[in-house]
Design a protein around this motif. Structure first.
Motif, short mmCIF file in Angstrom:
data_model
loop_
_atom_site.label_atom_id
_atom_site.label_comp_id
_atom_site.label_asym_id
_atom_site.label_seq_id
_atom_site.Cartn_x
_atom_site.Cartn_y
_atom_site.Cartn_z
N THR A 6 0.83 -1.20 0.00
CA THR A 6 0.00 0.00 0.00
C THR A 6 0.87 1.25 0.00
OG1 THR A 6 -1.76 -1.14 1.21
CG2 THR A 6 -1.80 1.26 1.24
N ALA A 7 1.91 1.24 0.82
CA ALA A 7 2.84 2.38 0.87
C ALA A 7 3.54 2.57 -0.47
CB ALA A 7 3.87 2.16 1.98
N LEU A 8 3.90 1.47 -1.12
CA LEU A 8 4.56 1.55 -2.43
C LEU A 8 3.63 2.15 -3.47
CD1 LEU A 8 6.96 0.92 -4.26
CD2 LEU A 8 6.03 -1.39 -4.55
N THR A 9 2.37 1.74 -3.46
CA THR A 9 1.40 2.28 -4.42
C THR A 9 1.20 3.78 -4.22
OG1 THR A 9 0.23 0.15 -4.49
CG2 THR A 9 -0.97 2.08 -5.27
N ILE A 10 1.07 4.18 -2.96
CA ILE A 10 0.92 5.61 -2.65
C ILE A 10 2.15 6.39 -3.10
CG2 ILE A 10 0.72 7.29 -0.78
CD1 ILE A 10 -0.96 5.22 0.73
N TRP A 11 3.32 5.83 -2.86
CA TRP A 11 4.57 6.49 -3.25
C TRP A 11 4.66 6.67 -4.76
CZ3 TRP A 11 8.44 8.97 -0.85
CH2 TRP A 11 9.61 9.19 -1.57
N LEU A 12 4.30 5.64 -5.52
CA LEU A 12 4.41 5.69 -6.98
C LEU A 12 3.43 6.70 -7.59
CD1 LEU A 12 4.82 1.90 -7.87
CD2 LEU A 12 6.56 3.68 -7.99
N TYR A 13 2.22 6.74 -7.06
CA TYR A 13 1.20 7.57 -7.69
C TYR A 13 1.15 9.00 -7.17
CZ TYR A 13 -0.81 3.64 -10.23
OH TYR A 13 -0.99 2.59 -11.09
N PHE A 14 1.53 9.22 -5.90
CA PHE A 14 1.36 10.54 -5.33
C PHE A 14 2.67 11.26 -5.03
CE2 PHE A 14 -2.51 8.21 -4.21
CZ PHE A 14 -3.47 9.08 -4.73
N VAL A 15 3.78 10.54 -4.90
CA VAL A 15 5.06 11.18 -4.59
C VAL A 15 5.98 11.14 -5.80
CG1 VAL A 15 7.07 11.20 -3.07
CG2 VAL A 15 4.83 10.56 -2.16
N GLU A 16 6.34 9.95 -6.22
CA GLU A 16 7.23 9.83 -7.38
C GLU A 16 6.51 10.24 -8.66
OE1 GLU A 16 10.12 6.48 -9.43
OE2 GLU A 16 9.30 6.17 -7.42
#
Length: 219
Positions: free
Chosen positions: A84-94
């Protein structure tokens, strides 16, 4: 010398990925050092999730489900949390960021993101530059675009010179940082020459060849 890589000139993902790599290569020649912090976070989350999955499989295989069911429960929760953290990172941060870097000698940092739209062979970049002048941060943002066919020939080979010419013209700020900025007795001297304090606290926003400089809040 390595043979140039041939790509499909009709594949937008191939055109974008090739151009994204060329952006980093160009900035490297302009004394910018790329930061891989975004990629490092993504790899850390992915590696941790893989280690949890592998450990769970090994313990279940060697010890049996009954002995490891408590561990398996916590492992599943941890694995779900990491993904879940990885998905959030890919779509909203990176997100669409392709380059994060700092100049090796000047107090300048650059963030570049790229995108393409379906059925449109146009390369679009959003470039944000932050520079420290007299203890204050100045931010300049610019949106530029150009057709892929200007630097990808009809056979699918990337042509370096026209791409770098386009990118250099799109980001004239990069050339300013070829020399380290020096202090001036009056006003603020930057790598592009002398500016007044009022000019140094402005934000430049533009698109394509035209840009507009307007006064804004200090960042």
């Amino acid at each position: 010398m390595a043979e140039p890589t041939k790509i499909c000139p009709y594949s937008l993902p191939d055109l974008k990925n090739t151009s994204d790599d060329a952006v980093a290569a160009y900035l490297k020649t302009k004394s910018f050092a790329q930061s891989h912090s975004l990629t490092d976070v993504r790899l850390t989350l992915s590696t941790a999730a893989c280690l949890i999955a592998g450990s769970t499989f090994y313990l279940d295989y060697t010890q049996g489900f009954e002995k490891t069911k408590t561990f398996t429960l916590y492992a599943c929760i941890a694995y779900f949390t990491l993904n879940t953290a990885l998905t959030i990172w890919l779509y909203f941060v990176e997100s669409s960021t392709i380059y994060v870097g700092k100049h090796k000698t000047a107090p300048v940092s650059v963030i570049i993101s790229s995108k393409v739209t379906k059925h449109d062979p146009t390369y679009r970049l959003k470039i944000s530059e932050t520079q420290v002048v007299d203890g204050k941060k100045i931010m300049r943002v610019r949106d530029v675009e150009g057709p892929f066919m200007d630097w990808i020939d009809d056979k699918g080979f990337f042509v370096k010179k026209p791409f770098e010419t386009w990118l250099g013209a799109s980001i004239p700020w990069i050339s300013e940082n070829e020399n380290v900025s020096k202090e001036s007795d009056s006003g603020v001297a930057t790598t592009s020459g002398r500016q007044t304090q009022e000019e140094a606290t402005s934000i430049e926003v533009g698109s394509g060849k035209g840009s507009v400089r307007r006064k804004g809040k200090k960042v």
